[in-house]
Design a protein around this motif. Sequence first.
Motif, PDB file in Angstrom:
ATOM      1  N   GLY A 153      31.810  82.211  46.339  1.00  0.00           N
ATOM      2  CA  GLY A 153      33.013  82.753  45.955  1.00  0.00           C
ATOM      3  C   GLY A 153      33.351  84.286  45.917  1.00  0.00           C
ATOM      4  O   GLY A 153      34.351  84.567  46.415  1.00  0.00           O
ATOM      5  N   ASP A 207      44.426  78.901  50.804  1.00  0.00           N
ATOM      6  CA  ASP A 207      43.815  78.474  49.575  1.00  0.00           C
ATOM      7  C   ASP A 207      42.234  78.563  49.657  1.00  0.00           C
ATOM      8  O   ASP A 207      41.818  77.635  50.399  1.00  0.00           O
ATOM      9  CB  ASP A 207      44.136  77.066  49.293  1.00  0.00           C
ATOM     10  CG  ASP A 207      43.590  76.478  48.007  1.00  0.00           C
ATOM     11  OD1 ASP A 207      42.984  77.198  47.466  1.00  0.00           O
ATOM     12  OD2 ASP A 207      44.154  75.412  47.725  1.00  0.00           O
ATOM     13  N   THR A 261      40.195  77.504  47.776  1.00  0.00           N
ATOM     14  CA  THR A 261      39.246  76.514  47.257  1.00  0.00           C
ATOM     15  C   THR A 261      39.270  75.241  48.074  1.00  0.00           C
ATOM     16  O   THR A 261      38.416  74.268  47.763  1.00  0.00           O
ATOM     17  CB  THR A 261      40.158  75.892  45.896  1.00  0.00           C
ATOM     18  OG1 THR A 261      41.535  75.336  46.445  1.00  0.00           O
ATOM     19  CG2 THR A 261      40.158  76.826  44.922  1.00  0.00           C
ATOM     20  N   LYS A 267      36.825  77.903  53.937  1.00  0.00           N
ATOM     21  CA  LYS A 267      35.504  78.296  53.985  1.00  0.00           C
ATOM     22  C   LYS A 267      34.936  78.211  55.376  1.00  0.00           C
ATOM     23  O   LYS A 267      34.593  78.913  56.002  1.00  0.00           O
ATOM     24  CB  LYS A 267      34.664  77.499  52.925  1.00  0.00           C
ATOM     25  CG  LYS A 267      33.401  78.310  52.557  1.00  0.00           C
ATOM     26  CD  LYS A 267      32.496  77.431  51.905  1.00  0.00           C
ATOM     27  CE  LYS A 267      32.564  78.019  50.650  1.00  0.00           C
ATOM     28  NZ  LYS A 267      31.672  77.425  49.796  1.00  0.00           N
ATOM     29  N   ARG A 294      44.391  80.675  45.349  1.00  0.00           N
ATOM     30  CA  ARG A 294      43.936  79.607  44.998  1.00  0.00           C
ATOM     31  C   ARG A 294      44.798  78.529  44.246  1.00  0.00           C
ATOM     32  O   ARG A 294      45.339  78.929  43.389  1.00  0.00           O
ATOM     33  CB  ARG A 294      42.496  79.681  44.126  1.00  0.00           C
ATOM     34  CG  ARG A 294      42.809  80.538  42.757  1.00  0.00           C
ATOM     35  CD  ARG A 294      41.754  80.761  41.735  1.00  0.00           C
ATOM     36  NE  ARG A 294      40.912  81.827  42.135  1.00  0.00           N
ATOM     37  CZ  ARG A 294      39.728  81.671  42.481  1.00  0.00           C
ATOM     38  NH1 ARG A 294      38.871  80.531  42.501  1.00  0.00           N
ATOM     39  NH2 ARG A 294      38.897  82.741  42.824  1.00  0.00           N
ATOM     40  N   LYS A 344      43.623  74.611  39.128  1.00  0.00           N
ATOM     41  CA  LYS A 344      42.585  73.912  38.782  1.00  0.00           C
ATOM     42  C   LYS A 344      42.940  72.563  37.718  1.00  0.00           C
ATOM     43  O   LYS A 344      44.213  72.798  37.097  1.00  0.00           O
ATOM     44  CB  LYS A 344      41.547  74.593  37.892  1.00  0.00           C
ATOM     45  CG  LYS A 344      40.637  75.327  38.576  1.00  0.00           C
ATOM     46  CD  LYS A 344      39.442  75.610  37.766  1.00  0.00           C
ATOM     47  CE  LYS A 344      38.576  76.783  38.384  1.00  0.00           C
ATOM     48  NZ  LYS A 344      38.436  77.864  37.447  1.00  0.00           N
TER      49      LYS A 344
END
Length: 351
Positions: free
Chosen positions: A141, A156, A158, A163, A224, A227
Amino acid sequence: MNEILTPHAVKALLLWYQQNKRDLPWRHTSDPYRIWISEIMLQQTRVEAVKPYYARFLETCPDVRALAALPEEKLMKLWEGLGYYSRARNLQKAARVVVEQFGGVMPRTYEELIKLPGIGEYTAGAIASIAYGVRVPAIDGNVLRVLARVSASDADITLPETKKEYREALLPVVPTEAGDFTQSLIELGATVCAPNREPMCEVCPLRENCEAYREGKTNEIPVRSPKKPRRIEEKTVFLIRDGDRTALCKRPAKGLLSGLYELPNVNGHLNEEEVLAHLRTLGFEPLRIQKIENAKHIFTHIEWHMIAYDVRITPEFDGLHGQSGMLLVPNGELHKSYAIPSAFGAYVKYL
Ligand code: ADE
């Protein structure tokens, strides 16, 4: 994606790391086992919280064979309070694979490391680069935040594909000093390009390369997705004790906090009358029932909202024979030998 870090930026980052790195216990070793343990502990836990656990863990399990052979209850006790207990179980599973299939020597390649239980892309990259100098990236992170800001990307962070893009962008950039490079990005993300506060751009070695800084967007990046709200579970917890002993239960072998010990509890918030009825179904005839403080515990996806009752039983009580899973444990032993998750911390402190 363009070159995410120029050779000049990589040099500046390495120099900054040499001059500014924190003195941390896992930075005094190149033992892949020790680096592995540190990276697993650090994945979900702050550096300051990890330090005492790291020292204690390595005293008890100084090498992979000791970890492979440690009884489960001792392993859980070592991990008690650190949370995310599957990390410890996976560590042991992987240690057993290393003993059985690699003669007790941690594998050296990213490809072999990532096959071990509990070792994903980040951890395989961290161990391979830090312990063996393999030129692979490790993106956690902290690193995602740095890379998103440097490239002013509004992707984004997340999402797994974000990634993956950063991983592919970083791969050709990793220098021969791969371990220091990995740690420099983590360190920058932890201390300068930090989460939950203003980044300290005035001291950042990547400021000249940072597109978010140039565009004045460090507050908007990284992006992000929000959640999901946590599910709330109401619980009633019982501190059932006779002065010297306290009732404990073992949690089921699967699921949240599996295999750890807990104070007896039920779902829902029970009033005193309901508590008495429930305790009688367990075979208890309480001398006194007293409501004690409420407590809340936050897990990743769940919140426990707990009410609790202090329940006194007679010292002669021996009605638990055959009562599956429940034990009356002397308080001294409870602290020494039973791993009880921090979710019950507000009540264990009474004992
Ligand atoms: N977080 C994850 N890995 C770390 C490391 N090696 N040093 C400091 N913080 C970290």
